[in-house]
Enzyme design. Structure first.
Site, PDB file in Angstrom:
ATOM      1  N   ASP A   1      11.124   2.363  -3.138  1.00 38.87           N
ATOM      2  CA  ASP A   1       9.810   2.878  -2.713  1.00 38.87           C
ATOM      3  C   ASP A   1      10.005   4.008  -1.687  1.00 38.87           C
ATOM      4  O   ASP A   1      11.099   4.145  -1.110  1.00 38.87           O
ATOM      5  CB  ASP A   1       9.013   1.701  -2.111  1.00 38.87           C
ATOM      6  CG  ASP A   1       7.517   1.974  -2.038  1.00 38.87           C
ATOM      7  OD1 ASP A   1       7.049   2.901  -2.722  1.00 38.87           O
ATOM      8  OD2 ASP A   1       6.816   1.241  -1.309  1.00 38.87           O
TER       9      ASP A   1
ATOM     10  N   GLU B   1       5.591  12.653  -5.401  1.00 39.05           N
ATOM     11  CA  GLU B   1       4.404  12.578  -4.540  1.00 39.05           C
ATOM     12  C   GLU B   1       4.220  13.918  -3.842  1.00 39.05           C
ATOM     13  O   GLU B   1       5.178  14.479  -3.318  1.00 39.05           O
ATOM     14  CB  GLU B   1       4.628  11.444  -3.519  1.00 39.05           C
ATOM     15  CG  GLU B   1       3.541  11.300  -2.508  1.00 39.05           C
ATOM     16  CD  GLU B   1       3.745  10.084  -1.587  1.00 39.05           C
ATOM     17  OE1 GLU B   1       4.515   9.169  -1.932  1.00 39.05           O
ATOM     18  OE2 GLU B   1       3.129  10.078  -0.515  1.00 39.05           O
TER      19      GLU B   1
ATOM     20  N   HIS C   1      -1.953   2.380   2.577  1.00 39.36           N
ATOM     21  CA  HIS C   1      -1.047   1.243   2.781  1.00 39.36           C
ATOM     22  C   HIS C   1      -1.601   0.318   3.871  1.00 39.36           C
ATOM     23  O   HIS C   1      -2.254   0.788   4.806  1.00 39.36           O
ATOM     24  CB  HIS C   1       0.333   1.737   3.225  1.00 39.36           C
ATOM     25  CG  HIS C   1       1.037   2.565   2.194  1.00 39.36           C
ATOM     26  ND1 HIS C   1       1.605   3.785   2.473  1.00 39.36           N
ATOM     27  CD2 HIS C   1       1.261   2.344   0.877  1.00 39.36           C
ATOM     28  CE1 HIS C   1       2.155   4.268   1.372  1.00 39.36           C
ATOM     29  NE2 HIS C   1       1.955   3.429   0.389  1.00 39.36           N
ATOM     30  N   GLY C   2      -1.327  -0.954   3.767  1.00 39.92           N
ATOM     31  CA  GLY C   2      -1.786  -1.903   4.789  1.00 39.92           C
ATOM     32  C   GLY C   2      -3.182  -2.408   4.476  1.00 39.92           C
ATOM     33  O   GLY C   2      -3.726  -2.158   3.401  1.00 39.92           O
TER      34      GLY C   2
ATOM     35  N   GLY D   1      -1.153   1.456  -2.104  1.00 38.40           N
ATOM     36  CA  GLY D   1      -2.143   0.780  -1.268  1.00 38.40           C
ATOM     37  C   GLY D   1      -2.968  -0.241  -2.020  1.00 38.40           C
ATOM     38  O   GLY D   1      -4.184  -0.328  -1.847  1.00 38.40           O
TER      39      GLY D   1
ATOM     40  N   THR E   1      -3.070  -3.544  -1.761  1.00 32.14           N
ATOM     41  CA  THR E   1      -3.604  -4.691  -1.012  1.00 32.14           C
ATOM     42  C   THR E   1      -5.024  -4.431  -0.522  1.00 32.14           C
ATOM     43  O   THR E   1      -5.276  -3.410   0.120  1.00 32.14           O
ATOM     44  CB  THR E   1      -2.689  -5.001   0.202  1.00 32.14           C
ATOM     45  OG1 THR E   1      -1.393  -5.294  -0.295  1.00 32.14           O
ATOM     46  CG2 THR E   1      -3.225  -6.176   1.028  1.00 32.14           C
TER      47      THR E   1
END
Ligand code: 13P
Length: 283
Positions: free
Chosen positions: A82, A134, A179-180, A208, A210
């Site tokens: 990653d 990216e 993210h998070g 991202g 989650t």
């Protein structure tokens, strides 16, 4: 089934419009749990590892553990590094037999990102490995990589030019995810995924994962997100499972019982996502 290339796993998912879960494992227990979830739901799966985790265990040990565990399970699986801004670490992993990496050059200028990503792809091809590219930074920090701001959006034509010129296998655009944990409801740019894939049919990566709703996952997958990243949820599940077990059984000292219970919980979490992403039954 043996270990397969990222391009192969994602190509099929993109075509059939399901998502393949890319779970950021942290050790052999979580790797086994995710692979078992994939076996039980008959899902293709991506075992994803952060740079921080590679530094902790070492690239070779992770690859060898993956090769051994994946060979025992009848599903297509691939090992992916990653967010890695460090070309030498990508080379170390790919030379150790990893299948692919995300070269995160989102902090560089467009031209420099394109130049370096092209070189990384050229290197990866010699080892039959894949590359995720990216352009715009995804908001949030993933195991020490990243920042609080989403990168400035690059025009769609530039994204297409980048994908074609570099030859990357999948593309991670900024689409409003982070993210998070989400402090507030994210505003997702569903159309951006559609617009990019309409111009260039390449598997899109959803960072991202989650905290997104089932409906958001399904809509994004329908639009072309074929790789769906889950990291924070796995870490939370792991910590919560340890905590719950130890609080409920303060006199239990058999570590294997504890590890088994935790592994079952992580497996259940991963299997749930595989159902939502539509990958269950596809292997
Ligand atoms: P989450 O930590 O939000 O699940 O994101 C994972 C990710 O995108 C890894 O690159």
């Amino acid at each position: 089934m043996p270990v397969v290339a990222l391009k192969e796993i994602l190509g099929r998912a993109f075509e059939k419009r399901y998502g393949v879960g890319a779970f950021n494992i942290v050790d052999d227990l979580t790797m086994m749990a995710v692979l078992d979830a994939a076996s039980e739901t008959r899902s293709p799966v991506i075992i994803q590892v952060s740079v921080k985790t590679v530094k902790f265990w070492g690239a070779r040990l992770i690859q060898q553990t993956f090769a051994e565990l994946a060979s025992q399970r009848p599903i297509p699986a691939t090992l992916h590094l990653d967010h890695c801004p460090d070309v030498s670490m990508i080379k170390t992993c790919l030379e150790a037999g990893w299948n692919s990496a995300l070269f995160d050059a989102s902090s560089l200028t467009y031209e420099e990102n394109l130049r370096q990503t092209t070189e990384v792809v050229r290197f990866a091809r010699k080892l039959s490995a894949g590359v995720e590219g990216e352009l715009e930074a995804v908001k949030g920090v993933e195991d020490g990589v990243g920042g609080d701001l989403e990168g400035e959006l690059v025009p769609i034509e530039k994204c297409v030019e980048f994908i074609e010129a570099t030859g990357i296998d999948c593309f991670a655009p900024a689409i409003g995810t982070a993210h998070g944990m989400y402090a507030t409801e994210p505003v997702i740019n569903f159309d951006r995924v559609k617009e990019i894939t309409a111009r260039k049919p390449v598997p899109i990566v959803l960072h991202g994962g989650t905290g997104l709703s089932d409906d958001t996952f399904r809509r994004l997958i329908q639009n072309g997100c074929a790789k769906v990243n889950i990291s924070t949820k796995l870490k939370m599940q792991l910590a919560d499972s340890f905590r719950t077990y130890l609080e409920n059984k303060p006199k239990e000292y058999d570590p294997l019982k504890l590890l088994k219970a935790v592994q079952q919980d992580v497996k259940g979490m991963a299997a749930g996502f595989m159902d939502i992403f539509g990958s269950a039954g596809q292997a």
